[in-house]
Structure formats: C-alpha cells, structure tokens
Enzyme design. Structure first.
Site, short mmCIF file in Angstrom:
data_model
loop_
_atom_site.label_atom_id
_atom_site.label_comp_id
_atom_site.label_asym_id
_atom_site.label_seq_id
_atom_site.Cartn_x
_atom_site.Cartn_y
_atom_site.Cartn_z
N ASP A 132 0.70 -0.97 -0.17
CA ASP A 132 -0.07 -0.15 -0.04
C ASP A 132 1.24 1.74 0.04
OD1 ASP A 132 1.24 -0.20 1.89
OD2 ASP A 132 -0.93 -0.43 3.93
N HIS A 171 22.39 2.66 -21.52
CA HIS A 171 21.42 2.59 -20.44
C HIS A 171 21.41 1.74 -18.66
CE1 HIS A 171 18.39 3.91 -24.34
NE2 HIS A 171 19.30 5.16 -23.02
N ASP A 199 25.38 10.34 -15.88
CA ASP A 199 24.43 11.02 -17.23
C ASP A 199 23.13 11.16 -16.05
OD1 ASP A 199 22.19 11.45 -18.60
OD2 ASP A 199 22.89 10.26 -19.85
N ASP A 218 20.01 17.86 -18.15
CA ASP A 218 20.61 16.18 -18.87
C ASP A 218 21.94 16.97 -19.25
OD1 ASP A 218 21.29 13.81 -19.94
OD2 ASP A 218 19.36 13.71 -21.04
N HIS A 248 25.36 6.62 -31.33
CA HIS A 248 23.83 6.62 -30.88
C HIS A 248 23.75 8.50 -31.77
CE1 HIS A 248 25.59 8.67 -27.80
NE2 HIS A 248 26.53 7.87 -27.27
N HIS A 283 18.76 15.34 -28.40
CA HIS A 283 17.73 15.22 -28.14
C HIS A 283 17.01 16.46 -27.60
CE1 HIS A 283 18.00 14.26 -23.98
NE2 HIS A 283 18.54 13.47 -24.00
N HIS A 308 13.57 13.17 -22.67
CA HIS A 308 13.33 13.47 -24.14
C HIS A 308 11.97 14.01 -24.45
CE1 HIS A 308 16.73 10.37 -25.08
NE2 HIS A 308 16.42 10.50 -24.12
N GLU A 310 25.58 15.06 -27.10
CA GLU A 310 26.31 14.15 -26.37
C GLU A 310 27.43 13.23 -26.68
OE1 GLU A 310 23.44 11.47 -24.52
OE2 GLU A 310 21.23 12.59 -25.10
N TYR A 323 31.91 4.31 -26.73
CA TYR A 323 32.46 3.26 -26.46
C TYR A 323 32.97 1.84 -26.80
CZ TYR A 323 28.39 6.32 -25.63
OH TYR A 323 27.57 7.29 -24.99
N ARG A 340 31.14 10.13 -22.41
CA ARG A 340 30.35 10.51 -22.78
C ARG A 340 30.15 12.30 -22.56
NH1 ARG A 340 26.40 7.13 -22.39
NH2 ARG A 340 25.19 7.55 -20.77
N GLU A 375 28.06 15.12 -21.83
CA GLU A 375 26.39 15.83 -22.82
C GLU A 375 26.49 17.22 -22.17
OE1 GLU A 375 21.99 14.24 -22.48
OE2 GLU A 375 23.10 13.81 -21.05
#
Length: 436
Positions: A39, A235, A252, A263, A342, A346, A353, A376, A380, A398, A400
């Site tokens: 609950d 991710h 990130d 971001d 990638h 975005h 996003h 970004e 890799y 990365r 960004e």
C-alpha cells in the site's frame, strides 16, 4: 515563488484552444499515484502535458477546454478537500481554490465530472483527448452510448497539438531549465570531487541526490553511474559496481525544477588522473562536444550538431588507428558507428526526452530561438574488442550538455559542470571533500 506565472498557463490553454475547432472540446487527465509495493506509492510526478497546461501538481484531476464559449472556457475537476483524506495525505487545493490559484474559469469536484461533461457534450462534434490515458478511456463507454459510432470517428488525439506548443520554450521555461541546470551542474561537480577508488556506484548516486534535494529539486530520471565496464551498456542504471583504480566513471544525471529537466553527462578517472589512452579518447569526445555545440544556432538544421560530432569523431578514430581510413571513406561506410552508435542529442524540457520532431516533411527541422537540445557525443570501446590495441579496450566516454538556442548563439545551460581535463584532475586532486 513559482518561476512560471499562472498567466502563462492561461496563455498556453488559450493557444491550444485556438488550434481546436469551435464545435470541439478537450479532456485532459492528470497522472494518478502509482503503487510501488503493497500500500505504498512512488513519489507523485504529474503528467507533463497536464502540468504544462495547469501547473497543478495533484493526482487524479481532469481539465476540460471548451473553445466555443466566448474566449474559451477552462474547467478543472479535482479532489475535494475532505478532512479525513487530508488528515492522512496532507492538504489539497480543492475546486474553489483551483479557480483562483490556477486561473481557470470553473472548479468542480471529481464526482461531478460525468454529469457536467454530459452537458458540455451538447453540440460537440469532436473530442480531443490523450488516447492512451485510462481516466479518459474509462469514461468512453458512457459517451459512446450517447453518441454511438460517431464518437469513435470524432475522437482525436490532443497530444500532437500540445507537443507543438511545448517545442519552443518561453523565457520562464528557460529560467526553470536554467535553475535545474545550475543544480545539476553543482551535483555533478560534487560527484567528481567525491570519487575515490573503493567507493561504489550507488554512493556517487547518493551524492547527486543529496545536492538535488538540498536545493529543493529531484532527479529528472534514474542516474547512470557507470564505472569501468558498466559504461559499455548505454542505459545502465543498476549502480552496483565498485569503483576501481584505473577505470573511468561515466555519470549521466540531471534534476528537474517545476517539472523542467536538465541533462548532463561527464566522464572522469576514478584515480583522479587520466592515463594516456583515456586522455586521448576523452580529448576526442570533448572536441566533438564543442564542435557540435557550435552548430546549435538559429537557422541551422537540428542534425547539424550530429554531423559535426560524427566528422570530428571519425577523423579522430582514424588518427588513433582505431578504425581504418581514409576519413572520407570511413564516414561514407559509417565505420565510426561501432564506437559511436547513438544520436548526438535530443530535445529536452518537461520530459528529459521532450516533445519535438526530428524530421519535418522528411527534413531535419530548423532550430529556433527557445528550442533546447542536448549535445552528447560518445565513444564506447568494448573491453572484449580484439580489433583494437589493448590500451583502448574498456574505455567509454560520453560528454553531454543541455544547450538552448538563442539569438546570441548557443547558450550552454550546464556550463558550470566542469569538463576540461585540467579542471577535472585539479578538482579531484585539491578537494578536501570526503564522502560520509
């Protein structure tokens, strides 16, 4: 004091109603509480479209827009301030206060929705609604019984109309995003200073959350805190690996203020100093980040930033002998994609996003003043990649930033988050900060 005034929410509703035919109405529902276990519930987060149109941050409310009445009529249905409910859950605004504080024309209790909606449907030929919302779809059988098959034919999705409004940010929205970016940058810098071999990814995540909460913000999304091989999964959010000397840490993360997100991604050495291979890859990604940011200007196509990043990374990978040249041939054959797979960014806003198309009539949309994007680029290199020299294996970087398009050129909202190599190494070497 809220960064976005109620007059701006009223303006948004009016702009939306101007896109709707006079013989239509819109029904838009708030989010509901989501069960976490037993609950207990997750912390409430309002549906972005509902928040955009109202600024109202309570669950289980319904907004109705009726463009045919004078300048347009707005009605909100929300929870009544029941004493027993408030004893357990805290104060609610209630219908009477909603009219004043939200700037809507009428406020009613949720129980009144079915009866009042029935009256509003007189003469209506089109109903706009978010078609994926359970609150709306549960009301459809009643309306369907009244309208028969005609309703199904005239039920239209409201979300594309709202998405179009949300695409370009107002000065107030940019202030909210700037505040989120400032807090997010401080959190990232704190995470850099806190990093030590022997800590765990979740402890760095805790440093981020501490800064967000200290400043009255909260995470805009689950942070990625990826040490060593963790960063090979784009991710990754488990955040359970130990921080080991010699590895890089990719983080990130960003917070939101009044629903508006920032971001950021930064990558740094757990030991406090880049080795030569890590330094080379980092400098290449940083050059791509800076080249892409330079393209975030009014009049440029959205994908200009990506093209700039791709050219920089492809050229650098050839120079480092990670991929075969010549550069023109490597670009044509997209050899870089093995290591930069990638997009470079975005849209960002109420959603990390955010709304906004990436193609308009088959073409990349032109950037306008007030649009906000991320930049970004990344490289890799899998730890098991036998096609590269051992020194490159397991390096993932990365970088960004959140960048607003402005009349004065790119405005990097996250510029306070350090990213130059000397800044990072100095911060890690000279800090007197010690994690608890």
């Amino acid at each position: 004091m809220p960064l976005i005034a109620k007059r701006e929410f009223a303006s948004r509703r009016n702009r939306l109603m101007k896109q709707m035919p006079a013989n239509s109405l819109a029904v838009i529902a708030a989010s509901s509480l989501q069960t976490r276990s037993g609950d207990t519930h997750y912390r409430f987060r309002q549906h972005s479209d509902f928040l955009y149109l109202t600024g109202f941050n309570e669950p289980d409310a319904i907004l109705v827009l009726v463009p045919r009445r004078a300048k347009g009529e707005t009605i909100i249905f929300c929870r009544d301030p029941d004493a027993e409910y408030q004893r357990w859950n805290g104060e609610v605004l209630g219908p009477e206060q909603a009219e004043q504080k939200l700037g809507v024309d009428h406020g009613f209790g949720l129980d009144a929705f079915t009866d009042i909606a029935e009256g509003l449907l007189e003469g209506i030929e089109q109903i706009y609604a978010p078609l994926d919302n359970a609150t709306i779809t549960q009301a459809l059988p009643t309306w369907q019984a009244r309208y028969g098959t005609k309703l199904g034919e005239q039920l239209l999705d409201i979300q594309p109309l709202i998405a179009d409004l949300r695409w370009v940010k107002s000065s107030a929205e940019l202030r909210a995003m700037g505040a989120a970016a400032t807090i997010s940058s401080a959190a990232m810098n704190r995470a850099i200073e806190a990093t030590r071999p022997g800590l765990w990814e979740y402890q760095i995540a805790a440093e981020l959350h501490h800064t967000y909460l200290w400043h009255g913000a909260e995470a805009a999304y689950l942070p990625i805190v990826a040490a060593g091989q963790s960063a090979e999964a784009l991710h990754y959010v488990d955040n359970q690996r130990e921080l080991r000397d010699g590895d890089l840490l990719l983080v990130d993360a960003g917070c939101e203020v009044e629903g508006y997100a920032a971001d950021i991604t930064r990558t740094w050495p757990i030991s406090g100093q880049f080795n030569s291979a890590q330094r080379a890859i980092y400098q290449l990604v940083l050059a791509a980040n800076e080249a892409a940011i330079a393209e975030v200007v009014m009049g440029n196509p959205y994908d200009a930033a990506h093209q700039a990043a791709v050219k920089m990374i492809c050229h650098g990978l050839v120079q480092l002998k990670i991929i075969d040249g010549p550069v023109d041939e490597a670009l044509k054959q997209q050899r870089y994609k093995k290591y930069f797979m990638h997009a470079t960014g975005h849209w960002v806003g109420l959603d990390v996003h955010d709304t906004g198309p990436y193609k308009v009539a088959g073409q990349s949309p032109v950037l306008e003043d007030g649009m906000v994007v991320t930049v970004e680029p990344g490289i890799y290199i899998d730890s098991t990649d036998q096609t590269v020299a051992p020194k490159w294996r397991g390096i993932a970087v990365r970088i960004e930033d959140t960048v607003a398009v402005s009349q004065n050129g790119p405005r990097v909202l996250t510029s306070a988050a350090i990213k130059q190599i000397d800044q990072i190494e100095t911060a890690m070497r000279e800090t007197d900060y010690a994690p608890v």
